[in-house]
Write a protein that holds these residues in place. Structure first.
Motif, PDB file in Angstrom:
ATOM      1  N   GLY A 119      48.645  30.413  42.467  1.00 43.31           N
ATOM      2  CA  GLY A 119      49.559  31.252  43.233  1.00 43.31           C
ATOM      3  C   GLY A 119      49.217  31.294  44.710  1.00 43.31           C
ATOM      4  O   GLY A 119      48.168  30.801  45.139  1.00 43.31           O
ATOM      5  N   PRO A 120      50.082  31.924  45.525  1.00 37.84           N
ATOM      6  CA  PRO A 120      49.894  31.944  46.978  1.00 37.84           C
ATOM      7  C   PRO A 120      48.597  32.612  47.438  1.00 37.84           C
ATOM      8  O   PRO A 120      47.918  32.091  48.322  1.00 37.84           O
ATOM      9  CB  PRO A 120      51.106  32.709  47.503  1.00 37.84           C
ATOM     10  CG  PRO A 120      52.034  32.882  46.376  1.00 37.84           C
ATOM     11  CD  PRO A 120      51.316  32.555  45.118  1.00 37.84           C
ATOM     12  N   MET A 121      48.247  33.746  46.856  1.00 36.34           N
ATOM     13  CA  MET A 121      47.014  34.417  47.271  1.00 36.34           C
ATOM     14  C   MET A 121      45.797  33.589  46.858  1.00 36.34           C
ATOM     15  O   MET A 121      44.866  33.407  47.647  1.00 36.34           O
ATOM     16  CB  MET A 121      46.911  35.822  46.680  1.00 36.34           C
ATOM     17  CG  MET A 121      45.664  36.560  47.149  1.00 36.34           C
ATOM     18  SD  MET A 121      45.492  38.200  46.478  1.00 36.34           S
ATOM     19  CE  MET A 121      46.731  39.053  47.425  1.00 36.34           C
ATOM     20  N   ILE A 136      42.958  31.880  49.383  1.00 37.94           N
ATOM     21  CA  ILE A 136      41.526  32.104  49.185  1.00 37.94           C
ATOM     22  C   ILE A 136      40.800  30.769  49.032  1.00 37.94           C
ATOM     23  O   ILE A 136      39.731  30.558  49.600  1.00 37.94           O
ATOM     24  CB  ILE A 136      41.276  33.024  47.961  1.00 37.94           C
ATOM     25  CG1 ILE A 136      41.781  34.426  48.276  1.00 37.94           C
ATOM     26  CG2 ILE A 136      39.808  33.026  47.574  1.00 37.94           C
ATOM     27  CD1 ILE A 136      41.839  35.351  47.073  1.00 37.94           C
ATOM     28  N   ARG A 137      41.406  29.847  48.272  1.00 39.95           N
ATOM     29  CA  ARG A 137      40.797  28.526  48.081  1.00 39.95           C
ATOM     30  C   ARG A 137      40.682  27.769  49.406  1.00 39.95           C
ATOM     31  O   ARG A 137      39.661  27.140  49.679  1.00 39.95           O
ATOM     32  CB  ARG A 137      41.624  27.689  47.101  1.00 39.95           C
ATOM     33  CG  ARG A 137      41.462  28.095  45.665  1.00 39.95           C
ATOM     34  CD  ARG A 137      42.483  27.385  44.785  1.00 39.95           C
ATOM     35  NE  ARG A 137      42.405  27.859  43.427  1.00 39.95           N
ATOM     36  CZ  ARG A 137      41.678  27.287  42.480  1.00 39.95           C
ATOM     37  NH1 ARG A 137      41.006  26.187  42.740  1.00 39.95           N
ATOM     38  NH2 ARG A 137      41.639  27.797  41.273  1.00 39.95           N
ATOM     39  N   LEU A 138      41.745  27.823  50.209  1.00 41.85           N
ATOM     40  CA  LEU A 138      41.724  27.099  51.480  1.00 41.85           C
ATOM     41  C   LEU A 138      40.665  27.679  52.421  1.00 41.85           C
ATOM     42  O   LEU A 138      39.946  26.933  53.092  1.00 41.85           O
ATOM     43  CB  LEU A 138      43.107  27.115  52.122  1.00 41.85           C
ATOM     44  CG  LEU A 138      44.192  26.355  51.346  1.00 41.85           C
ATOM     45  CD1 LEU A 138      45.545  26.529  52.017  1.00 41.85           C
ATOM     46  CD2 LEU A 138      43.844  24.887  51.195  1.00 41.85           C
ATOM     47  N   THR A 179      42.472  21.386  45.421  1.00 40.06           N
ATOM     48  CA  THR A 179      43.181  22.229  44.447  1.00 40.06           C
ATOM     49  C   THR A 179      44.053  23.253  45.145  1.00 40.06           C
ATOM     50  O   THR A 179      45.139  23.574  44.668  1.00 40.06           O
ATOM     51  CB  THR A 179      42.213  22.938  43.480  1.00 40.06           C
ATOM     52  OG1 THR A 179      41.320  23.767  44.215  1.00 40.06           O
ATOM     53  CG2 THR A 179      41.444  21.941  42.628  1.00 40.06           C
ATOM     54  N   GLY A 180      43.620  23.737  46.285  1.00 39.21           N
ATOM     55  CA  GLY A 180      44.441  24.665  47.057  1.00 39.21           C
ATOM     56  C   GLY A 180      45.632  23.972  47.690  1.00 39.21           C
ATOM     57  O   GLY A 180      46.731  24.509  47.735  1.00 39.21           O
ATOM     58  N   THR A 222      47.775  31.694  38.015  1.00 39.67           N
ATOM     59  CA  THR A 222      47.900  32.775  39.001  1.00 39.67           C
ATOM     60  C   THR A 222      49.211  32.657  39.783  1.00 39.67           C
ATOM     61  O   THR A 222      49.433  33.410  40.713  1.00 39.67           O
ATOM     62  CB  THR A 222      46.723  32.768  39.993  1.00 39.67           C
ATOM     63  OG1 THR A 222      46.709  31.532  40.701  1.00 39.67           O
ATOM     64  CG2 THR A 222      45.410  32.988  39.285  1.00 39.67           C
ATOM     65  N   LEU A 223      50.049  31.724  39.400  1.00 36.57           N
ATOM     66  CA  LEU A 223      51.293  31.493  40.129  1.00 36.57           C
ATOM     67  C   LEU A 223      52.249  32.669  40.031  1.00 36.57           C
ATOM     68  O   LEU A 223      52.876  33.049  41.005  1.00 36.57           O
ATOM     69  CB  LEU A 223      51.972  30.216  39.605  1.00 36.57           C
ATOM     70  CG  LEU A 223      53.171  29.731  40.388  1.00 36.57           C
ATOM     71  CD1 LEU A 223      52.792  29.411  41.818  1.00 36.57           C
ATOM     72  CD2 LEU A 223      53.770  28.511  39.725  1.00 36.57           C
ATOM     73  N   ASN A 224      52.331  33.302  38.894  1.00 36.70           N
ATOM     74  CA  ASN A 224      53.298  34.372  38.680  1.00 36.70           C
ATOM     75  C   ASN A 224      52.664  35.758  38.778  1.00 36.70           C
ATOM     76  O   ASN A 224      53.194  36.711  38.231  1.00 36.70           O
ATOM     77  CB  ASN A 224      53.976  34.202  37.321  1.00 36.70           C
ATOM     78  CG  ASN A 224      54.731  32.900  37.247  1.00 36.70           C
ATOM     79  OD1 ASN A 224      55.398  32.515  38.204  1.00 36.70           O
ATOM     80  ND2 ASN A 224      54.607  32.198  36.147  1.00 36.70           N
TER      81      ASN A 224
END
Length: 67
Positions: A12-14, A18-20, A48-49, A64-66
């Motif tokens: 998901g976006p958040m 965080i990954r980036l 992965t991000g 975590t997308l939804n």
């Protein structure tokens, strides 16, 4: 590049943001300390991000997308 675009998204976006950010920290730490391991981990987290797909999430049926 089309192969990467066809991956099912499960980050998901958040989680992506965080990954980036974490990837930047890991890569920078690896460059500053000379640790190739940190650089490799950072590049994996960055990838992965960037594509919003995590193979570990798929393996454990996590998404975590939804959220």
């Amino acid at each position: 590049m089309n192969m990467l675009q066809n991956l099912p998204k499960n980050v998901g976006p958040m989680d992506r943001n965080i990954r980036l950010a974490a990837a930047g920290v890991l890569i920078l730490a690896g460059l500053m300390t000379g640790s190739v391991a940190l650089d490799i981990i950072g590049l994996i987290v960055l990838a992965t991000g960037a594509v919003s797909f995590c193979p570990a999430y798929k393996l454990f049926k996590f998404d975590t997308l939804n959220k």
